[in-house]
Design a protein around this motif. Structure first.
Motif, mmCIF file in Angstrom:
data_model
loop_
_atom_site.group_PDB
_atom_site.id
_atom_site.type_symbol
_atom_site.label_atom_id
_atom_site.label_comp_id
_atom_site.label_asym_id
_atom_site.label_seq_id
_atom_site.Cartn_x
_atom_site.Cartn_y
_atom_site.Cartn_z
ATOM 1 N N ASN A 294 0.865 -1.176 0.000
ATOM 2 C CA ASN A 294 0.000 0.000 0.000
ATOM 3 C C ASN A 294 0.901 1.225 0.000
ATOM 4 O OD1 ASN A 294 -2.329 -1.546 0.222
ATOM 5 N ND2 ASN A 294 -2.288 -1.496 2.443
ATOM 6 N N VAL A 295 0.495 2.262 -0.715
ATOM 7 C CA VAL A 295 1.220 3.527 -0.737
ATOM 8 C C VAL A 295 0.253 4.613 -0.299
ATOM 9 C CG1 VAL A 295 2.339 5.233 -2.221
ATOM 10 C CG2 VAL A 295 2.816 2.802 -2.543
ATOM 11 N N ASP A 296 0.725 5.463 0.619
ATOM 12 C CA ASP A 296 -0.080 6.613 1.039
ATOM 13 C C ASP A 296 0.846 7.795 1.284
ATOM 14 O OD1 ASP A 296 1.039 6.297 3.607
ATOM 15 O OD2 ASP A 296 -0.738 5.312 4.417
ATOM 16 N N ASP A 297 0.337 8.852 1.915
ATOM 17 C CA ASP A 297 1.147 10.054 2.078
ATOM 18 C C ASP A 297 2.312 9.887 3.049
ATOM 19 O OD1 ASP A 297 -0.442 9.925 4.325
ATOM 20 O OD2 ASP A 297 -1.155 11.983 4.185
ATOM 21 N N THR A 298 2.455 8.720 3.686
ATOM 22 C CA THR A 298 3.624 8.472 4.534
ATOM 23 C C THR A 298 4.768 7.845 3.730
ATOM 24 O OG1 THR A 298 2.886 6.267 5.240
ATOM 25 C CG2 THR A 298 2.183 8.152 6.582
ATOM 26 N N THR A 299 4.515 7.458 2.486
ATOM 27 C CA THR A 299 5.567 6.935 1.616
ATOM 28 C C THR A 299 6.318 8.134 1.054
ATOM 29 O OG1 THR A 299 4.140 5.079 1.038
ATOM 30 C CG2 THR A 299 6.072 5.451 -0.359
ATOM 31 N N THR A 300 7.497 8.401 1.600
ATOM 32 C CA THR A 300 8.178 9.645 1.268
ATOM 33 C C THR A 300 9.536 9.458 0.596
ATOM 34 O OG1 THR A 300 9.105 9.708 3.501
ATOM 35 C CG2 THR A 300 7.062 10.923 3.140
ATOM 36 N N GLU A 301 10.167 8.313 0.763
ATOM 37 C CA GLU A 301 11.522 8.131 0.252
ATOM 38 C C GLU A 301 11.536 7.351 -1.059
ATOM 39 O OE1 GLU A 301 14.199 9.560 1.706
ATOM 40 O OE2 GLU A 301 12.755 10.433 3.106
ATOM 41 N N ASN A 302 12.265 7.876 -2.044
ATOM 42 C CA ASN A 302 12.493 7.206 -3.324
ATOM 43 C C ASN A 302 11.196 6.861 -4.054
ATOM 44 O OD1 ASN A 302 15.451 7.094 -3.056
ATOM 45 N ND2 ASN A 302 14.928 5.856 -1.280
ATOM 46 N N PHE A 303 10.224 7.723 -3.907
ATOM 47 C CA PHE A 303 8.914 7.590 -4.537
ATOM 48 C C PHE A 303 8.922 8.414 -5.823
ATOM 49 C CE2 PHE A 303 4.386 8.844 -4.836
ATOM 50 C CZ PHE A 303 3.821 7.583 -4.833
ATOM 51 N N PRO A 304 8.171 8.021 -6.863
ATOM 52 C CA PRO A 304 8.175 8.803 -8.104
ATOM 53 C C PRO A 304 7.733 10.253 -7.867
ATOM 54 C CG PRO A 304 6.764 6.847 -8.317
ATOM 55 C CD PRO A 304 7.291 6.869 -6.938
ATOM 56 N N TYR B 69 0.701 10.760 -7.680
ATOM 57 C CA TYR B 69 -0.384 10.779 -6.705
ATOM 58 C C TYR B 69 -0.002 9.854 -5.552
ATOM 59 C CZ TYR B 69 -5.222 10.338 -5.005
ATOM 60 O OH TYR B 69 -6.364 10.348 -4.244
ATOM 61 N N LYS B 70 -0.220 10.279 -4.325
ATOM 62 C CA LYS B 70 0.322 9.584 -3.163
ATOM 63 C C LYS B 70 -0.444 8.369 -2.665
ATOM 64 C CE LYS B 70 3.810 11.095 -1.053
ATOM 65 N NZ LYS B 70 5.049 10.387 -1.035
ATOM 66 N N TYR B 71 -1.439 7.908 -3.369
ATOM 67 C CA TYR B 71 -2.189 6.736 -2.907
ATOM 68 C C TYR B 71 -2.282 5.734 -4.040
ATOM 69 C CZ TYR B 71 -3.435 9.780 0.934
ATOM 70 O OH TYR B 71 -3.367 10.612 2.003
ATOM 71 N N GLY B 72 -2.038 4.458 -3.716
ATOM 72 C CA GLY B 72 -2.115 3.415 -4.722
ATOM 73 C C GLY B 72 -1.401 2.158 -4.273
ATOM 74 N N SER B 73 -0.913 1.397 -5.249
ATOM 75 C CA SER B 73 -0.250 0.121 -4.970
ATOM 76 C C SER B 73 1.124 0.099 -5.615
ATOM 77 C CB SER B 73 -1.061 -1.042 -5.536
ATOM 78 O OG SER B 73 -2.342 -1.080 -4.950
ATOM 79 N N LEU B 74 2.084 -0.439 -4.880
ATOM 80 C CA LEU B 74 3.440 -0.634 -5.387
ATOM 81 C C LEU B 74 3.673 -2.130 -5.517
ATOM 82 C CD1 LEU B 74 6.284 0.594 -6.061
ATOM 83 C CD2 LEU B 74 6.850 0.143 -3.670
#
Length: 97
Positions: free
Chosen positions: A30-40, A44-49
């Motif tokens: 899960n990806v949300d607004d707490t995913t901050t490092e090495n993110f594209p 958009y800050k919500y989705g699936s990795l």
């Protein structure tokens, strides 16, 4: 027992929220607004990795959960036994109605 039947970190398993994309092993996060490092950047800050890994090479795919806001799928490759993370690229998705 999993090791005996070949289950290891290359299998796709459901994971939870990831903070740093470079620390992700094979799985779906899960990806949300707490995913901050090495993110594209600008994604958009919500989705699936989704992370796939063959052991030496791998790849990451980020799919936002709102194509109306961010109509791209982000992708990058991983090499050198998980030590080299290439730059993120993006593929534009077309919404089919």
């Amino acid at each position: 027992l999993g090791e005996l039947i070949g289950i290891n970190d290359t299998w796709i398993r459901r994971k939870y929220v990831i903070k740093d994309c470079n620390t992700a092993v094979a799985g779906v996060y899960n990806v949300d607004d707490t995913t901050t490092e090495n993110f594209p950047t600008e994604a958009y800050k919500y989705g699936s990795l989704l992370v796939v890994n063959s052991g030496f090479f791998g790849s990451q795919y980020f799919v936002p959960d709102n194509f109306n806001v961010d109509p791209y799928i982000y992708i990058r490759s991983i090499g050198n036994n998980g030590n080299t993370f290439n730059k993120w690229g993006k593929i534009k998705a077309t919404i089919i109605t």
